[in-house]
Design a protein around this motif. Sequence first.
Motif, short mmCIF file in Angstrom:
data_model
loop_
_atom_site.label_atom_id
_atom_site.label_comp_id
_atom_site.label_asym_id
_atom_site.label_seq_id
_atom_site.Cartn_x
_atom_site.Cartn_y
_atom_site.Cartn_z
N ALA A 79 -12.73 -4.74 -10.07
CA ALA A 79 -11.74 -3.82 -9.53
C ALA A 79 -11.57 -4.05 -8.03
O ALA A 79 -10.44 -4.09 -7.51
N ASP A 80 -12.68 -4.21 -7.35
CA ASP A 80 -12.62 -4.44 -5.91
C ASP A 80 -11.97 -5.79 -5.61
O ASP A 80 -11.22 -5.93 -4.64
N ALA A 81 -12.25 -6.81 -6.44
CA ALA A 81 -11.64 -8.13 -6.24
C ALA A 81 -10.13 -8.06 -6.44
O ALA A 81 -9.36 -8.65 -5.68
N GLY A 82 -9.70 -7.33 -7.47
CA GLY A 82 -8.28 -7.17 -7.70
C GLY A 82 -7.61 -6.45 -6.55
O GLY A 82 -6.49 -6.80 -6.13
N HIS A 83 -8.29 -5.45 -6.04
CA HIS A 83 -7.74 -4.72 -4.90
C HIS A 83 -7.66 -5.61 -3.66
O HIS A 83 -6.68 -5.60 -2.93
N HIS A 92 -5.24 -0.83 4.47
CA HIS A 92 -5.72 -1.65 3.37
C HIS A 92 -7.14 -2.12 3.64
O HIS A 92 -8.04 -2.01 2.80
N MET A 93 -7.37 -2.64 4.85
CA MET A 93 -8.68 -3.21 5.17
C MET A 93 -9.75 -2.14 5.33
O MET A 93 -10.89 -2.30 4.87
N LEU A 94 -9.41 -1.03 5.97
CA LEU A 94 -10.38 0.04 6.14
C LEU A 94 -10.76 0.65 4.80
O LEU A 94 -11.94 0.93 4.53
N VAL A 131 3.78 0.52 -2.48
CA VAL A 131 4.09 0.53 -3.91
C VAL A 131 3.19 -0.43 -4.67
O VAL A 131 2.64 -0.09 -5.73
N PHE A 132 3.02 -1.64 -4.12
CA PHE A 132 2.19 -2.63 -4.79
C PHE A 132 0.76 -2.15 -4.94
O PHE A 132 0.11 -2.35 -5.97
N LEU A 133 0.25 -1.49 -3.91
CA LEU A 133 -1.11 -0.99 -3.95
C LEU A 133 -1.26 0.10 -5.00
O LEU A 133 -2.27 0.15 -5.73
#
Length: 339
Positions: free
Chosen positions: A84-88, A193-195, A131-133
């Motif tokens: 899940a984290d890799a996909g994110h 996104h990064m935080l 939206v993509f996120l």
Amino acid sequence: MSGDTHSHDHDHGPAQCQGHGHDHDHDHDHGHHDHHGHAHGGLGHVHAPVDFGRAFAVGIALNTGFVVIEAGFGVAANSMALLADAGHNLSDVLALIVAWVADRATRRAPSPRFTYGFAGSSIMAALFNAVFLMLAVGAIALEAVQRLFSPEPVSGLTMIVVAGIGILVNGVTAWLFAGGSKGDLNIRGAYLHMLTDALISAGVVVAGLAVWATGWIAIDPIVSLIVVAVVVWGTWGLLRESSALSVAGVPAAIDPAEVRAALASLPGVVALHDLHIWAMSTTEVALTAHLVMPDGAPGDDFLHTASEMLEHRFDIGHMTLQIETGDGAWCRLVPDAVL
């Protein structure tokens, strides 16, 4: 102004002062009047945009490498939380690429067809990323729920090590964008996104420790759902603001009632209408308005004062004002509801 600008004679023509961005180097060139009664302001305050090119390049490289590592170990450890984290993180790589392209596009000079250049591309990028996120975390939530009802064994130690690397990678990348996270919605999107990823990786570490210590494998999908909730919470503001800006909404940091009151308080102004405030990009704001001034059209000093006030109080750097020297009743745009 729309076509009604020329519906009255040139003696009562519109007076305009057009800002050209922001800069903290004060240029007091007040412009000139042309033969139609237009007052064209000189350069106002222009904020030179900070170049985040290196931050984007470093962030994309770090996160691409980490996605490959995390996905590989996620498969090996059979960890839904890692996958899940890799996909994110993969969605974040795309988000950084889109934000970088938009950041470069906003620096292109205007043309006869694109009179504002490509400034609006930064708004499109912020909306796309939000939206993509949301779509990405929806897929993660679905898989996590399925895994919750059909849990599979995972390697807690692998989760801890890989997610620990993720905290470092995402934390460094977030730090690279921290300086622009308040003044630019596009950079704010990259920063969030990064935080968020750094916080998610920390959650995966906690899940790995719990699985390693207790052997309770259901913790893995539970953490994935918590990750989804954190991402949605952190992204909702970005989605809401970028959606508003994409349809020419007033930026959230500006109170239109305060702007209206400030314009109405200018010397000689007895009324105003057709006030519009919108974002040209994630950093530049524009304004147009009709000011009713029965005592006659003002000179450049008035326009310069109005421009300085809008710049310093509201960070509005592109201003166009139409001055109406009668009672303003002739203007078909008097009702605020009329476009």
